[in-house]
Design a protein around this motif. Structure first.
Motif, short mmCIF file in Angstrom:
data_model
loop_
_atom_site.label_atom_id
_atom_site.label_comp_id
_atom_site.label_asym_id
_atom_site.label_seq_id
_atom_site.Cartn_x
_atom_site.Cartn_y
_atom_site.Cartn_z
N TRP A 194 8.63 -4.93 -12.64
CA TRP A 194 7.35 -3.79 -12.90
C TRP A 194 8.69 -2.55 -12.72
CZ3 TRP A 194 2.55 -3.50 -12.73
CH2 TRP A 194 1.90 -3.58 -12.65
N GLU A 195 8.43 -1.54 -12.86
CA GLU A 195 9.39 0.19 -12.77
C GLU A 195 8.20 0.79 -11.96
OE1 GLU A 195 11.44 0.90 -15.60
OE2 GLU A 195 11.69 -1.54 -17.05
N VAL A 196 8.39 0.41 -10.72
CA VAL A 196 7.17 1.64 -9.96
C VAL A 196 8.54 2.36 -9.18
CG1 VAL A 196 5.95 1.54 -8.31
CG2 VAL A 196 5.59 -0.04 -9.98
N PRO A 197 7.94 3.26 -9.21
CA PRO A 197 9.47 4.94 -8.84
C PRO A 197 9.20 4.74 -6.87
CG PRO A 197 7.95 5.75 -10.51
CD PRO A 197 7.33 4.58 -9.92
N GLU A 198 10.55 4.70 -6.25
CA GLU A 198 10.30 4.17 -5.32
C GLU A 198 9.42 5.29 -4.43
OE1 GLU A 198 13.71 5.00 -1.47
OE2 GLU A 198 14.57 4.68 -3.45
N ARG A 199 8.77 6.21 -4.53
CA ARG A 199 7.95 7.24 -3.57
C ARG A 199 6.21 7.38 -4.39
NH1 ARG A 199 8.18 8.00 0.54
NH2 ARG A 199 7.51 9.59 1.06
N PHE A 200 5.95 6.04 -5.10
CA PHE A 200 4.89 6.71 -5.99
C PHE A 200 3.81 6.04 -5.22
CE2 PHE A 200 1.48 3.49 -8.31
CZ PHE A 200 1.18 4.73 -10.03
N ASN A 201 3.18 7.27 -5.68
CA ASN A 201 1.63 7.21 -4.75
C ASN A 201 0.11 6.89 -5.71
OD1 ASN A 201 -1.49 8.37 -3.68
ND2 ASN A 201 -0.36 7.71 -1.85
N ALA A 259 -9.94 11.26 9.10
CA ALA A 259 -10.69 11.52 9.40
C ALA A 259 -10.03 10.58 10.16
CB ALA A 259 -11.89 10.41 9.43
N PHE A 260 -9.71 9.65 9.22
CA PHE A 260 -8.57 8.00 9.52
C PHE A 260 -7.59 8.10 10.40
CE2 PHE A 260 -9.55 5.36 5.20
CZ PHE A 260 -11.11 4.90 5.98
N ALA A 261 -6.74 9.67 9.78
CA ALA A 261 -5.57 9.69 10.90
C ALA A 261 -5.97 10.02 11.65
CB ALA A 261 -5.07 10.91 9.86
N GLY A 262 -7.17 10.87 12.55
CA GLY A 262 -7.95 10.84 13.51
C GLY A 262 -8.11 9.87 14.02
N LEU A 263 -8.45 8.44 13.92
CA LEU A 263 -8.46 7.33 14.61
C LEU A 263 -7.21 6.41 14.84
CD1 LEU A 263 -11.33 5.98 12.68
CD2 LEU A 263 -11.72 7.07 15.01
N LYS A 291 -2.25 4.63 10.86
CA LYS A 291 -0.63 5.81 9.85
C LYS A 291 -1.22 4.90 8.29
CE LYS A 291 1.32 3.33 13.91
NZ LYS A 291 0.59 2.01 13.70
N ARG A 292 -0.05 5.31 8.03
CA ARG A 292 1.01 3.91 7.19
C ARG A 292 1.12 3.21 6.93
NH1 ARG A 292 3.55 6.20 2.45
NH2 ARG A 292 5.13 4.65 1.70
N GLY A 293 0.78 2.08 6.84
CA GLY A 293 1.70 0.49 6.81
C GLY A 293 0.17 -0.38 6.93
N ASP A 294 -1.14 0.69 7.87
CA ASP A 294 -1.65 0.06 8.56
C ASP A 294 -3.06 -0.59 7.48
OD1 ASP A 294 -1.28 0.57 10.95
OD2 ASP A 294 -2.33 2.10 11.02
N ARG A 295 -3.23 -1.50 8.18
CA ARG A 295 -4.48 -2.23 7.15
C ARG A 295 -6.35 -2.18 7.25
NH1 ARG A 295 -0.70 -5.19 9.19
NH2 ARG A 295 -0.91 -5.93 9.78
N VAL A 296 -6.91 -1.58 6.06
CA VAL A 296 -8.14 -1.07 6.66
C VAL A 296 -8.69 -1.82 5.88
CG1 VAL A 296 -9.60 0.86 6.05
CG2 VAL A 296 -6.98 1.86 6.43
N MET A 350 -2.59 8.22 2.04
CA MET A 350 -2.23 7.91 3.12
C MET A 350 -1.20 6.88 3.38
SD MET A 350 -5.08 7.00 5.55
CE MET A 350 -4.21 7.35 7.03
N GLY A 351 -1.18 6.21 2.75
CA GLY A 351 -0.30 4.99 2.79
C GLY A 351 -0.69 3.44 3.32
N ALA A 352 -1.42 3.65 3.44
CA ALA A 352 -2.51 2.16 3.98
C ALA A 352 -2.85 1.41 2.78
CB ALA A 352 -4.04 2.87 5.29
N VAL A 353 -3.34 0.47 3.92
CA VAL A 353 -3.31 -0.54 2.60
C VAL A 353 -5.25 -0.77 2.87
CG1 VAL A 353 -2.91 -3.14 2.07
CG2 VAL A 353 -1.25 -1.70 2.81
N ALA A 354 -5.33 -0.98 1.84
CA ALA A 354 -7.03 -1.41 1.44
C ALA A 354 -6.90 -2.89 1.18
CB ALA A 354 -7.17 -0.48 0.25
N MET A 355 -7.48 -2.97 1.77
CA MET A 355 -7.62 -4.81 1.66
C MET A 355 -9.43 -5.02 1.35
SD MET A 355 -6.14 -5.70 4.72
CE MET A 355 -6.33 -8.08 4.09
#
Length: 111
Positions: free
Chosen positions: A14-21, A66-70, A73-78, A98-103
């Motif tokens: 995979w050639e994914v840039p380091e700061r890919f969103n 709204a998520f941030a208000g709760l 943060k980045r890396g949290d799983r949802v 926002m960098g959260a992990v969608a599950m």
């Protein structure tokens, strides 16, 4: 014909840039055009709706805030337990931007 599966598999990278969103790549970069259609949705009763990239992007930004208000943060799983509908796509985009992990979880799991 020679089987080259292992050779191809071992050489794949995979050639994914380091700061890919992925939210930016899939939605945000198209949000400047208010008329660019992203999603056509129709429910079981035949009711239909259309959503532009801008619509999805704006709704996802609101949900991210709204998520941030709760305290999310980045890396949290949802865990996302929604059927296939526009709100599900919005929830995924909100997490990704926002960098959260969608599950994704199935509604078949029940209450």
């Amino acid at each position: 014909m020679r089987d080259r599966y292992r050779e191809v598999y071992d050489s794949f990278k995979w050639e994914v840039p380091e700061r890919f969103n992925i939210a930016r790549a899939c939605c945000g970069r198209h949000a400047h055009d208010r008329t660019r259609l992203a999603l056509y949705w129709e429910d079981e009763s035949g009711a239909a709706s259309t959503h532009s990239f801008r619509d999805l992007h704006e709704q996802a930004k609101r949900l991210s805030n709204a998520f941030a208000g709760l305290g999310l943060k980045r890396g949290d799983r949802v865990g996302i337990i929604l059927p296939q509908r526009p709100e599900t796509a919005i929830a995924h985009i909100a997490c990704y931007q926002m960098g959260a992990v969608a599950m994704p979880l199935s509604v078949l799991f029940g209450p």
